[in-house]
Motif scaffolding. Structure first.
Motif, PDB file in Angstrom:
ATOM      1  N   LEU A   1      -9.123   6.342   9.901  1.00 33.73           N
ATOM      2  CA  LEU A   1      -8.852   5.104   9.238  1.00 33.73           C
ATOM      3  C   LEU A   1      -9.482   5.056   7.885  1.00 33.73           C
ATOM      4  CD1 LEU A   1      -8.405   2.632  12.121  1.00 33.73           C
ATOM      5  CD2 LEU A   1      -6.460   3.662  10.871  1.00 33.73           C
ATOM      6  N   ALA A   2      -8.772   4.310   6.975  1.00 35.80           N
ATOM      7  CA  ALA A   2      -9.734   4.314   5.574  1.00 35.80           C
ATOM      8  C   ALA A   2     -10.266   3.001   5.666  1.00 35.80           C
ATOM      9  CB  ALA A   2      -8.608   4.482   4.711  1.00 35.80           C
ATOM     10  N   GLU A   3     -11.398   2.828   6.468  1.00 34.59           N
ATOM     11  CA  GLU A   3     -12.164   1.608   6.284  1.00 34.59           C
ATOM     12  C   GLU A   3     -13.408   1.969   5.484  1.00 34.59           C
ATOM     13  OE1 GLU A   3     -14.931  -1.427   6.820  1.00 34.59           O
ATOM     14  OE2 GLU A   3     -15.450   0.619   7.757  1.00 34.59           O
ATOM     15  N   TRP A   4     -13.663   1.041   4.581  1.00 35.44           N
ATOM     16  CA  TRP A   4     -14.446   1.086   3.446  1.00 35.44           C
ATOM     17  C   TRP A   4     -15.846   1.418   3.752  1.00 35.44           C
ATOM     18  CZ3 TRP A   4     -12.491  -3.635   0.139  1.00 35.44           C
ATOM     19  CH2 TRP A   4     -11.111  -3.514  -0.406  1.00 35.44           C
ATOM     20  N   GLY A   5     -16.334   0.635   4.780  1.00 40.04           N
ATOM     21  CA  GLY A   5     -17.883   1.041   5.319  1.00 40.04           C
ATOM     22  C   GLY A   5     -17.875   2.321   5.956  1.00 40.04           C
TER      23      GLY A   5
ATOM     24  N   PHE B   1      -8.468   7.212  -4.118  1.00 36.76           N
ATOM     25  CA  PHE B   1      -7.522   6.220  -4.478  1.00 36.76           C
ATOM     26  C   PHE B   1      -6.631   5.561  -3.405  1.00 36.76           C
ATOM     27  CE2 PHE B   1      -3.491   4.196  -6.390  1.00 36.76           C
ATOM     28  CZ  PHE B   1      -4.343   3.015  -6.898  1.00 36.76           C
ATOM     29  N   SER B   2      -6.168   6.391  -2.807  1.00 35.91           N
ATOM     30  CA  SER B   2      -5.176   6.024  -1.563  1.00 35.91           C
ATOM     31  C   SER B   2      -5.607   5.610  -0.642  1.00 35.91           C
ATOM     32  CB  SER B   2      -4.165   7.484  -1.265  1.00 35.91           C
ATOM     33  OG  SER B   2      -3.799   7.877  -2.255  1.00 35.91           O
TER      34      SER B   2
ATOM     35  N   ALA C   1       0.989  -1.283  -0.105  1.00 37.30           N
ATOM     36  CA  ALA C   1       0.010  -0.056  -0.148  1.00 37.30           C
ATOM     37  C   ALA C   1       0.643   1.137  -0.114  1.00 37.30           C
ATOM     38  CB  ALA C   1      -0.845  -0.056   1.011  1.00 37.30           C
ATOM     39  N   PRO C   2       1.969   1.311   0.975  1.00 36.79           N
ATOM     40  CA  PRO C   2       2.790   2.656   0.760  1.00 36.79           C
ATOM     41  C   PRO C   2       3.270   2.964  -0.634  1.00 36.79           C
ATOM     42  CG  PRO C   2       3.358   1.301   2.644  1.00 36.79           C
ATOM     43  CD  PRO C   2       2.537   0.633   1.883  1.00 36.79           C
ATOM     44  N   TRP C   3       3.654   1.967  -1.350  1.00 32.79           N
ATOM     45  CA  TRP C   3       4.190   2.311  -2.712  1.00 32.79           C
ATOM     46  C   TRP C   3       3.134   2.238  -3.588  1.00 32.79           C
ATOM     47  CZ3 TRP C   3       6.012  -1.317   0.908  1.00 32.79           C
ATOM     48  CH2 TRP C   3       7.262  -1.133   1.351  1.00 32.79           C
ATOM     49  N   ILE C   4       1.800   1.923  -3.556  1.00 32.56           N
ATOM     50  CA  ILE C   4       0.862   1.750  -4.407  1.00 32.56           C
ATOM     51  C   ILE C   4       0.018   3.175  -4.454  1.00 32.56           C
ATOM     52  CG2 ILE C   4      -1.280   0.827  -5.340  1.00 32.56           C
ATOM     53  CD1 ILE C   4      -0.147  -2.042  -4.552  1.00 32.56           C
ATOM     54  N   ALA C   5      -0.328   3.443  -3.394  1.00 35.04           N
ATOM     55  CA  ALA C   5      -1.089   4.814  -2.783  1.00 35.04           C
ATOM     56  C   ALA C   5      -0.109   6.041  -3.605  1.00 35.04           C
ATOM     57  CB  ALA C   5      -1.151   4.953  -1.405  1.00 35.04           C
TER      58      ALA C   5
ATOM     59  N   HIS D   1      -0.833  10.219   0.927  1.00 35.02           N
ATOM     60  CA  HIS D   1      -1.135   9.655   2.390  1.00 35.02           C
ATOM     61  C   HIS D   1      -2.666   9.563   2.306  1.00 35.02           C
ATOM     62  CE1 HIS D   1      -1.154   9.352   6.690  1.00 35.02           C
ATOM     63  NE2 HIS D   1      -0.216   9.230   6.483  1.00 35.02           N
ATOM     64  N   PRO D   2      -3.143   8.591   2.841  1.00 30.29           N
ATOM     65  CA  PRO D   2      -4.501   8.308   2.958  1.00 30.29           C
ATOM     66  C   PRO D   2      -5.185   9.462   3.815  1.00 30.29           C
ATOM     67  CG  PRO D   2      -3.389   6.822   4.183  1.00 30.29           C
ATOM     68  CD  PRO D   2      -2.381   7.477   3.340  1.00 30.29           C
TER      69      PRO D   2
END
Length: 299
Positions: A247-251, A90-91, A54-58, A61-62
């Motif tokens: 926190l980036a939680e989808w719900g 996206f991040s 995740a740190p390399w794909i994002a 910073h989320p």
């Protein structure tokens, strides 16, 4: 056909290791014929890769806020747009994969062993032990899992750790029922009787002979239940009882974006699509594993 394939597919393996590898290879050949199951496996593997890197794909910073760029539509700068605080969607989706994988893994690690232990003990010992354990199981099964999880979280308090505990406490009863049913079919088998004659105690018989035979059915059920676990975790996050901001939680992302669903549709829709795709992937993977691991499904 190459020599190693001949060695794996032979009807007369030279060792126990070759027999085990041959069974795994035959299972893979059967699994890959189910293209939807392979698709589900690919999506799950992609989820794992995204969570791990995740740190390399994002791209951002989320939790980085920029109110000057709030609610921007998808663009080259922000591939999936931004939310109400200007955070890159996206991040946040990428980092949300970590939380989703964290929840489903911990729930499976906690709930499956509990269900396996309760079910095999009830099925093998029988009598009052079976009656007591199964009545407790029936009590848990009498309540919808989300409602019961809400009750546990309300007692424990909001937070991702408490959400994991609550979901695990509601997820183990089906595993116990499956393990008990499997145990009832094998507890009077000849090899179990032979183990008793050799002096094996109850604990050794359960752990060395009964539980391993229940693992295939349990693995299939756990995989199929992953979708329900994800939806329950998303439901708790939607209600503010799961992972807490920022926190980036989808719900939780769906919950915060529902106010903008008409004009800025991407804020709530994109995390909802992520929940749908991952849940579908686990269902497809579970169907494929059931065809391979459950002998009753084999033709």
């Amino acid at each position: 056909m190459s020599s190693w394939q001949d060695r794996l597919l032979t009807d007369t393996p030279q060792s126990r290791r070759d027999a085990r590898l041959g069974a795994i290879y035959r299972g893979w050949l059967q699994f890959r014929r189910n293209r939807l199951a392979v698709l589900g496996l690919a999506i799950v593997l992609l989820l794992i890769v995204v969570a791990a890197f995740a740190p390399w794909i994002a791209t951002h910073h989320p939790n980085e806020q920029n109110l000057a760029q709030r609610l921007l539509p998808p663009s080259a700068a922000h591939w999936l747009g931004t939310d109400e605080f200007g955070r890159d969607m996206f991040s946040r989706i990428v980092y949300g994969a970590r939380i989703t994988l964290y929840i489903v893994t911990l729930v499976a690690v906690i709930a499956a062993p509990i269900g396996l232990l309760v079910g095999t003990a009830a099925g093998y010992l029988g009598g009052w032990v079976d009656a007591a354990l199964m009545r407790v199981t029936d009590v848990f099964l009498a309540f919808p899992s989300l409602i019961l999880a809400l009750a546990f979280v309300a007692a424990l308090g909001p937070g991702i750790e408490n959400a994991v505990i609550a979901i695990a406490l509601t997820a183990w009863p089906p595993y116990a029922r499956i393990a008990r049913a499997e145990t009832l079919t094998i507890r009077n088998s000849d090899y179990i009787a032979a183990a008793r004659l050799q002096g094996a105690g109850t604990g050794r018989i359960l752990t060395r002979h009964v539980m391993p035979l229940c693992l295939s059915s349990l693995t299939v059920r756990v995989t199929l239940d992953m979708a329900g676990i994800i939806l329950t975790a998303a439901g708790l996050g939607f209600l503010g009882l799961g992972a807490q901001p920022p926190l980036a939680e989808w719900g939780a992302m769906v919950s915060s974006g529902r106010r903008y669903i008409l004009d800025q549709w991407w804020v709530a829709t994109i995390p909802g699509i992520a929940i749908f795709v991952v849940s579908l992937a686990f269902n497809l993977l579970g169907d494929g594993l059931r065809d391979v691991l459950d002998p009753r499904q084999q033709k």
